[in-house]
Design a protein around this motif. Structure first.
Motif, PDB file in Angstrom:
ATOM      1  N   MET A 160      34.296  51.804  30.403  1.00 20.52           N
ATOM      2  CA  MET A 160      34.447  52.370  31.718  1.00 20.52           C
ATOM      3  C   MET A 160      35.762  51.631  32.365  1.00 20.52           C
ATOM      4  O   MET A 160      36.537  52.089  33.088  1.00 20.52           O
ATOM      5  CB  MET A 160      33.483  52.637  32.621  1.00 20.52           C
ATOM      6  N   ILE A 161      35.466  50.243  32.298  1.00 23.34           N
ATOM      7  CA  ILE A 161      36.753  49.412  32.947  1.00 23.34           C
ATOM      8  C   ILE A 161      37.970  49.511  32.090  1.00 23.34           C
ATOM      9  O   ILE A 161      38.901  49.842  32.847  1.00 23.34           O
ATOM     10  CB  ILE A 161      36.176  47.783  32.737  1.00 23.34           C
ATOM     11  N   ALA A 162      37.895  49.773  30.883  1.00 18.81           N
ATOM     12  CA  ALA A 162      39.181  49.941  30.213  1.00 18.81           C
ATOM     13  C   ALA A 162      39.740  51.470  30.703  1.00 18.81           C
ATOM     14  O   ALA A 162      40.818  51.672  30.874  1.00 18.81           O
ATOM     15  CB  ALA A 162      38.964  50.111  28.458  1.00 18.81           C
ATOM     16  N   VAL A 163      38.981  52.247  30.876  1.00 21.68           N
ATOM     17  CA  VAL A 163      39.476  53.766  31.373  1.00 21.68           C
ATOM     18  C   VAL A 163      39.973  53.548  32.874  1.00 21.68           C
ATOM     19  O   VAL A 163      40.991  54.127  33.038  1.00 21.68           O
ATOM     20  CB  VAL A 163      38.252  54.980  31.313  1.00 21.68           C
ATOM     21  N   GLN A 164      39.269  52.880  33.513  1.00 22.05           N
ATOM     22  CA  GLN A 164      39.629  52.785  35.034  1.00 22.05           C
ATOM     23  C   GLN A 164      40.964  51.992  35.213  1.00 22.05           C
ATOM     24  O   GLN A 164      42.051  52.212  35.815  1.00 22.05           O
ATOM     25  CB  GLN A 164      38.843  52.040  35.658  1.00 22.05           C
ATOM     26  N   VAL A 165      41.114  51.085  34.156  1.00 21.94           N
ATOM     27  CA  VAL A 165      42.265  50.194  34.045  1.00 21.94           C
ATOM     28  C   VAL A 165      43.551  51.045  33.740  1.00 21.94           C
ATOM     29  O   VAL A 165      44.494  50.871  34.287  1.00 21.94           O
ATOM     30  CB  VAL A 165      42.216  48.822  33.310  1.00 21.94           C
ATOM     31  N   ALA A 166      43.342  51.927  32.654  1.00 23.19           N
ATOM     32  CA  ALA A 166      44.397  52.547  32.110  1.00 23.19           C
ATOM     33  C   ALA A 166      44.783  53.702  32.935  1.00 23.19           C
ATOM     34  O   ALA A 166      46.011  53.928  33.299  1.00 23.19           O
ATOM     35  CB  ALA A 166      43.845  53.335  30.801  1.00 23.19           C
ATOM     36  N   LEU A 167      43.790  54.373  33.812  1.00 26.57           N
ATOM     37  CA  LEU A 167      44.219  55.183  34.868  1.00 26.57           C
ATOM     38  C   LEU A 167      45.059  54.481  35.941  1.00 26.57           C
ATOM     39  O   LEU A 167      45.954  55.265  36.305  1.00 26.57           O
ATOM     40  CB  LEU A 167      42.706  55.886  35.489  1.00 26.57           C
ATOM     41  N   ASP A 168      44.512  53.565  36.370  1.00 25.75           N
ATOM     42  CA  ASP A 168      45.430  52.712  37.379  1.00 25.75           C
ATOM     43  C   ASP A 168      46.634  52.301  36.986  1.00 25.75           C
ATOM     44  O   ASP A 168      47.810  52.877  37.662  1.00 25.75           O
ATOM     45  CB  ASP A 168      44.545  51.519  37.739  1.00 25.75           C
ATOM     46  N   ARG A 169      46.739  51.993  35.809  1.00 28.98           N
ATOM     47  CA  ARG A 169      48.265  51.847  35.202  1.00 28.98           C
ATOM     48  C   ARG A 169      48.998  52.863  34.975  1.00 28.98           C
ATOM     49  O   ARG A 169      50.382  52.880  35.004  1.00 28.98           O
ATOM     50  CB  ARG A 169      48.231  50.718  33.946  1.00 28.98           C
ATOM     51  N   ALA A 170      48.538  54.095  34.827  1.00 26.57           N
ATOM     52  CA  ALA A 170      49.281  55.453  34.560  1.00 26.57           C
ATOM     53  C   ALA A 170      49.501  56.142  35.996  1.00 26.57           C
ATOM     54  O   ALA A 170      50.276  57.140  36.130  1.00 26.57           O
ATOM     55  CB  ALA A 170      48.333  56.472  33.700  1.00 26.57           C
ATOM     56  N   GLY A 171      48.909  55.327  37.062  1.00 23.28           N
ATOM     57  CA  GLY A 171      49.292  55.965  38.519  1.00 23.28           C
ATOM     58  C   GLY A 171      48.356  57.015  38.988  1.00 23.28           C
ATOM     59  O   GLY A 171      48.509  57.538  39.987  1.00 23.28           O
ATOM     60  N   PHE A 172      47.076  56.806  38.452  1.00 23.58           N
ATOM     61  CA  PHE A 172      45.950  57.844  38.806  1.00 23.58           C
ATOM     62  C   PHE A 172      44.675  56.935  39.473  1.00 23.58           C
ATOM     63  O   PHE A 172      43.888  56.422  38.242  1.00 23.58           O
ATOM     64  CB  PHE A 172      45.564  58.599  37.736  1.00 23.58           C
ATOM     65  N   SER A 173      44.783  56.673  40.520  1.00 16.72           N
ATOM     66  CA  SER A 173      43.791  55.545  40.989  1.00 16.72           C
ATOM     67  C   SER A 173      42.234  56.143  40.876  1.00 16.72           C
ATOM     68  O   SER A 173      42.151  57.138  41.523  1.00 16.72           O
ATOM     69  CB  SER A 173      44.011  55.287  42.397  1.00 16.72           C
ATOM     70  N   PRO A 174      41.592  55.429  40.411  1.00 12.59           N
ATOM     71  CA  PRO A 174      39.890  55.667  40.428  1.00 12.59           C
ATOM     72  C   PRO A 174      39.458  55.066  41.697  1.00 12.59           C
ATOM     73  O   PRO A 174      38.206  55.012  41.608  1.00 12.59           O
ATOM     74  CB  PRO A 174      39.489  54.965  39.274  1.00 12.59           C
ATOM     75  N   GLY A 175      40.153  54.677  42.640  1.00 12.48           N
ATOM     76  CA  GLY A 175      39.411  53.819  43.699  1.00 12.48           C
ATOM     77  C   GLY A 175      39.270  52.394  43.105  1.00 12.48           C
ATOM     78  O   GLY A 175      40.129  51.943  42.115  1.00 12.48           O
ATOM     79  N   GLU A 176      38.447  51.931  43.770  1.00  9.63           N
ATOM     80  CA  GLU A 176      38.208  50.302  43.264  1.00  9.63           C
ATOM     81  C   GLU A 176      37.795  50.484  41.980  1.00  9.63           C
ATOM     82  O   GLU A 176      36.729  51.166  41.396  1.00  9.63           O
ATOM     83  CB  GLU A 176      37.068  49.780  44.133  1.00  9.63           C
ATOM     84  N   ILE A 177      38.314  49.494  41.120  1.00 10.53           N
ATOM     85  CA  ILE A 177      37.661  49.401  39.568  1.00 10.53           C
ATOM     86  C   ILE A 177      36.493  48.842  39.740  1.00 10.53           C
ATOM     87  O   ILE A 177      36.589  47.481  40.287  1.00 10.53           O
ATOM     88  CB  ILE A 177      38.650  48.511  38.764  1.00 10.53           C
ATOM     89  N   ASP A 178      35.502  49.467  39.167  1.00  7.11           N
ATOM     90  CA  ASP A 178      33.972  48.794  39.226  1.00  7.11           C
ATOM     91  C   ASP A 178      33.283  49.110  38.094  1.00  7.11           C
ATOM     92  O   ASP A 178      32.090  48.357  38.141  1.00  7.11           O
ATOM     93  CB  ASP A 178      33.135  49.495  40.532  1.00  7.11           C
ATOM     94  N   GLY A 179      33.752  49.274  37.116  1.00  9.63           N
ATOM     95  CA  GLY A 179      33.118  49.716  35.930  1.00  9.63           C
ATOM     96  C   GLY A 179      31.865  50.681  35.905  1.00  9.63           C
ATOM     97  O   GLY A 179      31.388  50.693  34.839  1.00  9.63           O
ATOM     98  N   GLN A 180      32.088  51.442  36.767  1.00  9.10           N
ATOM     99  CA  GLN A 180      31.119  52.573  37.126  1.00  9.10           C
ATOM    100  C   GLN A 180      31.728  54.017  36.888  1.00  9.10           C
ATOM    101  O   GLN A 180      32.880  54.287  37.385  1.00  9.10           O
ATOM    102  CB  GLN A 180      30.320  52.396  38.540  1.00  9.10           C
ATOM    103  N   ALA A 181      31.141  54.775  36.303  1.00  9.62           N
ATOM    104  CA  ALA A 181      31.489  56.208  36.073  1.00  9.62           C
ATOM    105  C   ALA A 181      31.214  57.134  37.277  1.00  9.62           C
ATOM    106  O   ALA A 181      30.362  58.134  37.230  1.00  9.62           O
ATOM    107  CB  ALA A 181      31.070  56.893  34.808  1.00  9.62           C
ATOM    108  N   GLY A 182      31.861  56.881  38.578  1.00  5.72           N
ATOM    109  CA  GLY A 182      31.648  57.534  39.544  1.00  5.72           C
ATOM    110  C   GLY A 182      32.479  58.630  39.847  1.00  5.72           C
ATOM    111  O   GLY A 182      33.128  58.995  39.044  1.00  5.72           O
TER     112      GLY A 182
END
Length: 274
Positions: free
Chosen positions: A1-23
């Motif tokens: 999930m950290i990898a997914v959140q980092v990839a979203l962040d780098r693509a410009g789609f913020s998941p909010g705080e990167i926390d490793g949780q599928a919230g």
């Protein structure tokens, strides 16, 4: 999930705080990314979505804490009253770990899990999400007071703001999905972010508005008359700038008095009712 959140962040789609949780915020960011890439908008990271995200083999990198990261001055703890905040010279970070966490778009809890026993001192090497580091702007600007309280449940509806220097960007704020999307003149999504909007007492203004100014490190001009839940003992005050300012580190003014797009002192609370 950290990898997914980092990839979203780098693509410009913020998941909010990167926390490793599928919230919920991560699911909304995934759904927005899927829509933008013509994929079924399920909000789950299926194989097609993971392929489109181009997940990094290692989403965590080593980072050496700099002298600037720990230079402070740090508050230690935030005052619980705006009048007490007004007496401070600046609303700085409370600690080095808060500063480093916001620098790498992550929660303090995640950094502690990744770095058990870390000293959080200059020269220490730690593990952080591989995102573009946020550097706090040093130039302070002026800002108008906000008329709505952050964190309350928003009404359904959409409002847009436009009017950057080249008139090529449209920002759509959606109260129903608690989201903000910025598009270029061709309709391509430049950025997606989760947001908090006004409550029934100070609802999201429905309509089309223009951005009339952007202020980094703003001073918050607090006027208790503009807040339905203000402490009756409060008076007008200037709340000093800093990352723990009530509007965070940026105020984007629109042509509706007292309203604007702004940051937050607590990234983890975005999208939640406070």
């Amino acid at each position: 999930m950290i990898a997914v959140q980092v990839a979203l962040d780098r693509a410009g789609f913020s998941p909010g705080e990167i926390d490793g949780q599928a919230g919920a915020k991560t699911r909304l960011a995934i759904a927005a990314f899927q829509t933008a890439n013509n994929l079924p908008s399920s909000g789950t990271p299926d194989q097609a979505t993971l392929a489109a995200l181009h997940l990094a083999p290692e989403p965590i990198i080593n980072y050496t804490i700099s002298q600037q990261d720990v230079a402070g001055p740090f508050l230690g703890s935030m005052p619980k009253d705006l009048m007490a905040e007004a007496k401070l010279p600046a609303l700085s970070y409370t600690s080095a770990i808060e500063e480093v966490a916001e620098k790498f778009h992550s929660s303090q809890a995640l950094l502690r899990r990744l770095n058990p026993g870390a000293s959080w001192s200059a020269g220490a090497m730690i593990k952080v999400p591989d995102v573009e580091p946020f550097e706090l702007p040093s130039k302070a600007g002026s800002a108008k007071p906000a008329a709505r309280s952050a964190g309350a449940k928003p009404p359904a509806g959409v409002t847009g703001t436009s009017g950057t220097t080249n008139n090529s960007v449209e920002v759509v704020v959606n109260g129903a999905t608690k989201s903000l999307i910025a598009r270029d003149s061709a309709g391509h999504i430049l950025m997606y972010a989760p947001i908090t909007t006004g409550s029934e007492h100070d609802p999201l203004p429905i309509g089309e508005w223009k951005v009339v100014g952007v202020s980094w490190n703003p001073t918050f001009n607090y006027n208790p008359d503009l807040f339905w839940d203000a402490n009756p003992t409060h008076s007008k005050a200037k709340i000093p700038p800093g990352p723990n300012n009530p509007v965070g580190v940026v105020w984007i003014d629109i042509n509706k008095e007292h309203f604007g797009l702004h940051g937050t002192p607590e990234p983890s609370t975005v999208g939640r009712t406070e």
